[in-house]
Design a protein around this motif. Structure first.
Motif, PDB file in Angstrom:
ATOM      1  N   LEU A 222       0.788  -1.235   0.000  1.00 51.92           N
ATOM      2  CA  LEU A 222       0.000   0.000   0.000  1.00 51.92           C
ATOM      3  C   LEU A 222       0.816   1.280   0.000  1.00 51.92           C
ATOM      4  O   LEU A 222       0.284   2.350  -0.299  1.00 51.92           O
ATOM      5  CB  LEU A 222      -0.914   0.002   1.245  1.00 51.92           C
ATOM      6  CG  LEU A 222      -2.142  -0.910   1.155  1.00 51.92           C
ATOM      7  CD1 LEU A 222      -2.715  -1.175   2.549  1.00 51.92           C
ATOM      8  CD2 LEU A 222      -3.219  -0.300   0.266  1.00 51.92           C
ATOM      9  N   VAL A 230      -3.246   5.034   1.538  1.00 49.34           N
ATOM     10  CA  VAL A 230      -4.199   4.765   2.611  1.00 49.34           C
ATOM     11  C   VAL A 230      -4.569   6.072   3.302  1.00 49.34           C
ATOM     12  O   VAL A 230      -3.688   6.857   3.646  1.00 49.34           O
ATOM     13  CB  VAL A 230      -3.534   3.816   3.641  1.00 49.34           C
ATOM     14  CG1 VAL A 230      -4.381   3.669   4.878  1.00 49.34           C
ATOM     15  CG2 VAL A 230      -3.283   2.458   3.003  1.00 49.34           C
ATOM     16  N   HIS A 239      -1.791  10.800   3.388  1.00 50.21           N
ATOM     17  CA  HIS A 239      -2.460  10.588   2.092  1.00 50.21           C
ATOM     18  C   HIS A 239      -2.639  11.894   1.325  1.00 50.21           C
ATOM     19  O   HIS A 239      -2.641  11.907   0.110  1.00 50.21           O
ATOM     20  CB  HIS A 239      -3.796   9.863   2.281  1.00 50.21           C
ATOM     21  CG  HIS A 239      -4.817  10.636   3.054  1.00 50.21           C
ATOM     22  ND1 HIS A 239      -4.872  10.621   4.428  1.00 50.21           N
ATOM     23  CD2 HIS A 239      -5.822  11.453   2.663  1.00 50.21           C
ATOM     24  CE1 HIS A 239      -5.864  11.391   4.845  1.00 50.21           C
ATOM     25  NE2 HIS A 239      -6.457  11.906   3.795  1.00 50.21           N
ATOM     26  N   TYR A 247      -5.761   7.584  -3.412  1.00 57.28           N
ATOM     27  CA  TYR A 247      -5.668   6.762  -2.195  1.00 57.28           C
ATOM     28  C   TYR A 247      -7.043   6.175  -1.917  1.00 57.28           C
ATOM     29  O   TYR A 247      -8.045   6.581  -2.503  1.00 57.28           O
ATOM     30  CB  TYR A 247      -5.175   7.607  -1.010  1.00 57.28           C
ATOM     31  CG  TYR A 247      -6.138   8.702  -0.607  1.00 57.28           C
ATOM     32  CD1 TYR A 247      -6.077   9.964  -1.192  1.00 57.28           C
ATOM     33  CD2 TYR A 247      -7.151   8.472   0.342  1.00 57.28           C
ATOM     34  CE1 TYR A 247      -6.977  10.970  -0.851  1.00 57.28           C
ATOM     35  CE2 TYR A 247      -8.046   9.478   0.692  1.00 57.28           C
ATOM     36  CZ  TYR A 247      -7.957  10.718   0.091  1.00 57.28           C
ATOM     37  OH  TYR A 247      -8.851  11.698   0.419  1.00 57.28           O
ATOM     38  N   TYR A 248      -7.080   5.165  -1.040  1.00 58.29           N
ATOM     39  CA  TYR A 248      -8.350   4.572  -0.628  1.00 58.29           C
ATOM     40  C   TYR A 248      -8.785   5.228   0.680  1.00 58.29           C
ATOM     41  O   TYR A 248      -7.973   5.376   1.600  1.00 58.29           O
ATOM     42  CB  TYR A 248      -8.207   3.070  -0.402  1.00 58.29           C
ATOM     43  CG  TYR A 248      -7.525   2.331  -1.527  1.00 58.29           C
ATOM     44  CD1 TYR A 248      -8.209   2.022  -2.704  1.00 58.29           C
ATOM     45  CD2 TYR A 248      -6.194   1.933  -1.425  1.00 58.29           C
ATOM     46  CE1 TYR A 248      -7.585   1.343  -3.740  1.00 58.29           C
ATOM     47  CE2 TYR A 248      -5.569   1.250  -2.450  1.00 58.29           C
ATOM     48  CZ  TYR A 248      -6.266   0.961  -3.606  1.00 58.29           C
ATOM     49  OH  TYR A 248      -5.644   0.295  -4.617  1.00 58.29           O
ATOM     50  N   GLN A 250     -10.831   5.230   4.263  1.00 53.84           N
ATOM     51  CA  GLN A 250     -10.941   4.137   5.239  1.00 53.84           C
ATOM     52  C   GLN A 250     -12.198   3.309   4.972  1.00 53.84           C
ATOM     53  O   GLN A 250     -12.185   2.093   5.150  1.00 53.84           O
ATOM     54  CB  GLN A 250     -10.915   4.707   6.657  1.00 53.84           C
ATOM     55  CG  GLN A 250      -9.564   5.350   6.949  1.00 53.84           C
ATOM     56  CD  GLN A 250      -9.214   5.407   8.416  1.00 53.84           C
ATOM     57  OE1 GLN A 250     -10.035   5.129   9.287  1.00 53.84           O
ATOM     58  NE2 GLN A 250      -7.965   5.769   8.696  1.00 53.84           N
ATOM     59  N   LEU A 253     -11.277   0.950   2.235  1.00 51.58           N
ATOM     60  CA  LEU A 253     -10.379  -0.114   2.710  1.00 51.58           C
ATOM     61  C   LEU A 253     -11.188  -1.188   3.434  1.00 51.58           C
ATOM     62  O   LEU A 253     -11.007  -2.388   3.211  1.00 51.58           O
ATOM     63  CB  LEU A 253      -9.319   0.469   3.657  1.00 51.58           C
ATOM     64  CG  LEU A 253      -8.317   1.446   3.020  1.00 51.58           C
ATOM     65  CD1 LEU A 253      -7.560   2.215   4.098  1.00 51.58           C
ATOM     66  CD2 LEU A 253      -7.345   0.716   2.108  1.00 51.58           C
ATOM     67  N   PRO A 269      -1.900  -6.127   4.890  1.00 51.31           N
ATOM     68  CA  PRO A 269      -1.383  -4.865   4.358  1.00 51.31           C
ATOM     69  C   PRO A 269       0.127  -4.782   4.516  1.00 51.31           C
ATOM     70  O   PRO A 269       0.677  -5.311   5.472  1.00 51.31           O
ATOM     71  CB  PRO A 269      -2.069  -3.816   5.242  1.00 51.31           C
ATOM     72  CG  PRO A 269      -2.256  -4.499   6.559  1.00 51.31           C
ATOM     73  CD  PRO A 269      -2.478  -5.967   6.252  1.00 51.31           C
ATOM     74  N   MET A 347      -4.281   1.492  11.841  1.00 50.40           N
ATOM     75  CA  MET A 347      -4.466   0.506  10.763  1.00 50.40           C
ATOM     76  C   MET A 347      -5.077  -0.804  11.267  1.00 50.40           C
ATOM     77  O   MET A 347      -5.771  -1.492  10.527  1.00 50.40           O
ATOM     78  CB  MET A 347      -3.120   0.232  10.063  1.00 50.40           C
ATOM     79  CG  MET A 347      -2.597   1.403   9.244  1.00 50.40           C
ATOM     80  SD  MET A 347      -3.754   1.936   7.944  1.00 50.40           S
ATOM     81  CE  MET A 347      -4.270   3.550   8.519  1.00 50.40           C
TER      82      MET A 347
END
Ligand code: ACM
Length: 736
Positions: A222, A230, A239, A247-248, A250, A253, A269, A347
């Motif tokens: 990632l 992230v 990010h 980016y992704y 949350q 994700l 991850p 995370m």
């Protein structure tokens, strides 16, 4: 006896007349099943990939009709299972146009008899190392799937989807008894989303494909120099400044974690540190070993941003690896560990996996050596080398992960004689590669008691054909008790959202089979026969690798007809090895920039040419049997190749991306002319003329050269017609 028409039916839509005809002709040569226990050759009549650990095939078949229904004996709250059952049911419904009477399979108070009965003894979700076994029995009356866990049942459902076949307009299941379980508990695919960002939808499609081949771990790379993908609420500049907007969130994700868990796949991850970390420092330069400013980008760009007249420009890849100054965490600062502690804690609320990968690869220590404070700190702590400082950093991060109840995985650069025993060592560096020193063999790690993962020999980003990965023996000789399994690795310097699927699939299925099936399942021809059929099934179940290829061809012709171009590109593969990547790293230009779209011919052609494989099989059989039907088929294909070059000339004029393969087109023409002459010589019954043969082989050798980073794949087979002997496949290809 049953003939699987599912695969050959679909091949019709996708490939040339030749391929279709030759496959169906060759099909008659394949031993068909009519009996009890199955040998490797007899597995031919089934399309299962990966091959089950145990399978018996009986005579007869189960007929699929609109009455097909399912009953489930399992925990009524096993939502993952019910969703998977319904997905399978509707995939069968769509594929067979059966219009099943039942709409949804739902938990019910009592289980009534049904044509497919599924029993699951224990509900599981997204765990590595649970019992993934299942058994499947198909009789003329019914199908019984039995699994210890939800994950085992998901695998059994995929097997069901691979068993169904069509004949004379109807769909059937062969009568089989399967007792199946994986060889390794960790069957992973690593996808790098830092170099090129990969959309959430594309990630989902890849997860669907992984499930088809019973892979169970998505290792998600990632973060890297080029991007921090992230969202962090604790440290939003990660990010915001580290991703260029790609980016992704949350929520995304979490959505993907659930999507994967629904398919029996765990997401592990990776947050790469202490090196490969430039993107972290765009927002938080104080974490780095050297002053900024930083922006996400390749490491070569960092050097361009910070020119140092005292050091000569980097000249070679070996020089880059050894001497390049790369952005690296400062392991001497307390603030770094506080930051990582908070970040990892955050995370763990997103990724429930018991494992976190910390990368730790390719840190040459240069950034540390250039900071006098770090050098002084090392002296104070009696450290002679930057390897010792790396060890210190790894141990600190290990302890942070442990505090958060996570096991640390790292690439083999985490390995040292004081590494905590619960760490997992991920082997990747090929022994004796001459560029990068290995930290030990997988066997060294495993026999020292470390759980070990193997990606050595499974780097699918280096464009090798599937059989090279399939023949990778590095797992066979290991101390098996500590080997968790392995991972195919797809780095994305040369892959983007458009070509990623075609880069990974179908080849990753060869790795999946190596990791799931018994070690003695090794027949390469048989693997390829199933691989190309699987490719169609993957596309059916959501992957877009085949449709992406067609779209890319239309782009190259500017929407003019693509048939002639496809005749050529179907027999081209990307140049094998690291050449293209190294050129990009050492000589950055506009065209090779990180974000440049990957739309060259070399970016879109597959690493395995299906046409080559069909042609190769045809040539092999013809040289054994001298069969006139085969001779005719080969000749027709050669005529198509011969005549294609003239038709392609206008295309070469209108596109610079196409002009680079012009020489291949001319060579394909010339090779085909030689092939036709060789067939005529064989037919004449005369002894081969040695001087003619030498002359042709000399020309053919020239056609193996690469142009536009692509290679022409059918030259060895034309050589075989000249020599009247098919040489074995090369055991390996140069990587560097
Ligand atoms: C790696 O390929 N640097 C793990």
């Amino acid at each position: 006896m049953h003939k699987n028409e599912y695969g050959s039916l679909h091949i019709k839509n996708l490939t040339s007349h030749f391929l279709r005809t030759i496959m169906s002709n060759l099909f008659l040569l394949v031993p068909l099943v009519g009996c009890v226990s199955i040998s490797s050759a007899q597995q031919s009549s089934l399309n299962l990939m990966p091959v089950p650990s145990n399978i018996e095939v009986q005579q007869g078949r189960f007929v699929l009709t609109s009455a097909f229904d399912v009953s489930v004996r399992a925990d009524k709250n096993d939502a993952v299972l019910y969703r998977a059952v319904n997905r399978t049911y509707q995939t069968l419904n769509r594929r067979t146009s059966s219009f099943f009477k039942t709409q949804y399979i739902t938990p019910s108070a009592e289980t009534s008899p049904a044509q497919l009965t599924i029993t699951v003894r224990s509900k599981t979700s997204g765990e590595i190392g649970v019992d993934e076994s299942y058994s499947l029995k198909v009789t003329e009356q019914n199908i019984v799937l039995d699994a210890a866990t939800t994950q085992g049942a998901l695998h059994g459902l995929q097997t069901i989807l691979q068993l169904v076949y069509k004949e004379d307009g109807k769909f059937y299941f062969p009568l089989v008894t399967i007792n199946d379980k994986p060889r390794f508990k960790w069957r992973g695919l690593m996808i790098d989303v830092a170099r090129h960002f990969i959309s959430l939808d594309e990630m989902k499609r890849n997860i669907d494909a992984m499930a088809v081949v019973k892979m169970n771990v998505l290792h998600w790379h990632l973060t890297d120099d080029e991007g921090f993908r992230v969202e962090s609420k604790q440290f939003p500049l990660l990010h915001e400044r580290g991703s260029n907007g790609d980016y992704y969130t949350q929520a995304q994700l979490k959505e993907l974690v659930k999507y994967a868990a629904d398919r029996g796949i765990v997401i592990v991850p990776e947050f790469d540190m202490p090196g490969h970390s430039q993107s972290w420092f765009a927002g938080y330069p104080e974490l780095a070993s050297l002053p900024g400013p930083y922006r996400p980008g390749p490491r070569t760009q960092w050097q361009n941003d910070h020119p140092d007249p005292s050091r000569p420009p980097t000249r070679s890849i070996a020089d880059l690896i050894k001497n390049m100054v790369s952005p690296t965490f400062d392991p001497t600062k307390k603030e770094v560990y506080k930051f990582l502690d908070k970040f990892i804690g955050e995370m763990t609320t997103i990724f429930p996996s018991g494992y976190i990968h910390i990368g730790a690869d390719e840190n040459n220590g240069m950034a540390w050596k250039l900071n006098p404070e770090i050098v002084a700190w090392m002296k104070d702590h009696q450290m002679q080398t930057t390897d010792e400082l790396q060890r210190h950093f790894v141990k600190r991060v290990h302890d942070i992960l442990k505090k958060h109840d996570r096991r640390m995985i790292g690439w083999e650069e985490i390995y040292n004689d004081k590494l905590p025993k619960e760490a997992v060592v991920h082997k990747w560096i090929p022994e004796g590669n001459g560029l990068t020193k290995s930290y030990g063999t997988a066997n060294d790690f495993a026999s020292k008691g470390y759980n070990t993962l193997v990606s050595e020999g499974f780097y699918i980003d280096i464009f090798m054909p599937a059989y090279i990965y399939y023949n990778n023996k590095s797992l066979d000789s290991l101390n098996q008790t500590n080997v968790l399994g392995g991972e195919a690795a797809q780095w994305t310097e040369l892959a983007d959202n458009e070509n990623l699927a075609g880069r990974i699939w179908p080849r990753a299925a060869a790795v999946a089979e190596r990791l799931w099936s018994p070690a003695n399942v090794t027949d390469v021809d048989e693997m390829y026969r199933r691989l190309f059929q699987l490719s169609i099934q993957l596309d059916e179940q959501g992957l877009q690798h085949l449709s992406n290829y067609e779209r890319a061809l239309r782009r190259l012709t500017n929407n003019a007809p693509t048939d002639n171009l496809k005749t050529l590109t179907d027999v081209l593969t990307p140049a094998k090895g690291y050449k293209k990547l190294f050129a990009k790293m050492t000589k950055p230009t506009n065209e090779t920039q990180q974000t440049a779209p990957l739309a060259d011919v070399s970016d879109i052609v597959f690493c395995d040419s299906e046409t080559k494989w069909a042609f190769r099989r045809g040539v092999g059989e013809y040289l054994k049997k001298n069969d006139p039907v085969l001779e005719n088929l080969l000749k027709n294909q050669l005529i198509i190749w011969r005549d294609n070059d003239a038709a392609l000339q206008p295309y070469f004029q209108q596109s610079t991306r196409l002009a680079v393969i012009k020489q291949h087109s001319a060579n394909l023409h010339d090779a085909a002319v030689i092939g036709i002459a060789a067939l005529e010589n064989i037919r004449s019954g005369n002894q081969p003329d040695a001087s003619w043969q030498q002359e042709q082989l000399k020309k053919l050798a020239e056609y193996k050269k690469s142009f536009g980073e692509t290679e022409l794949e059918i030259v060895s087979e034309i050589e075989a017609l000249v020599n009247r002997k098919l040489s074995p496949l090369p055991a390996s290809f140069p990587v560097f």
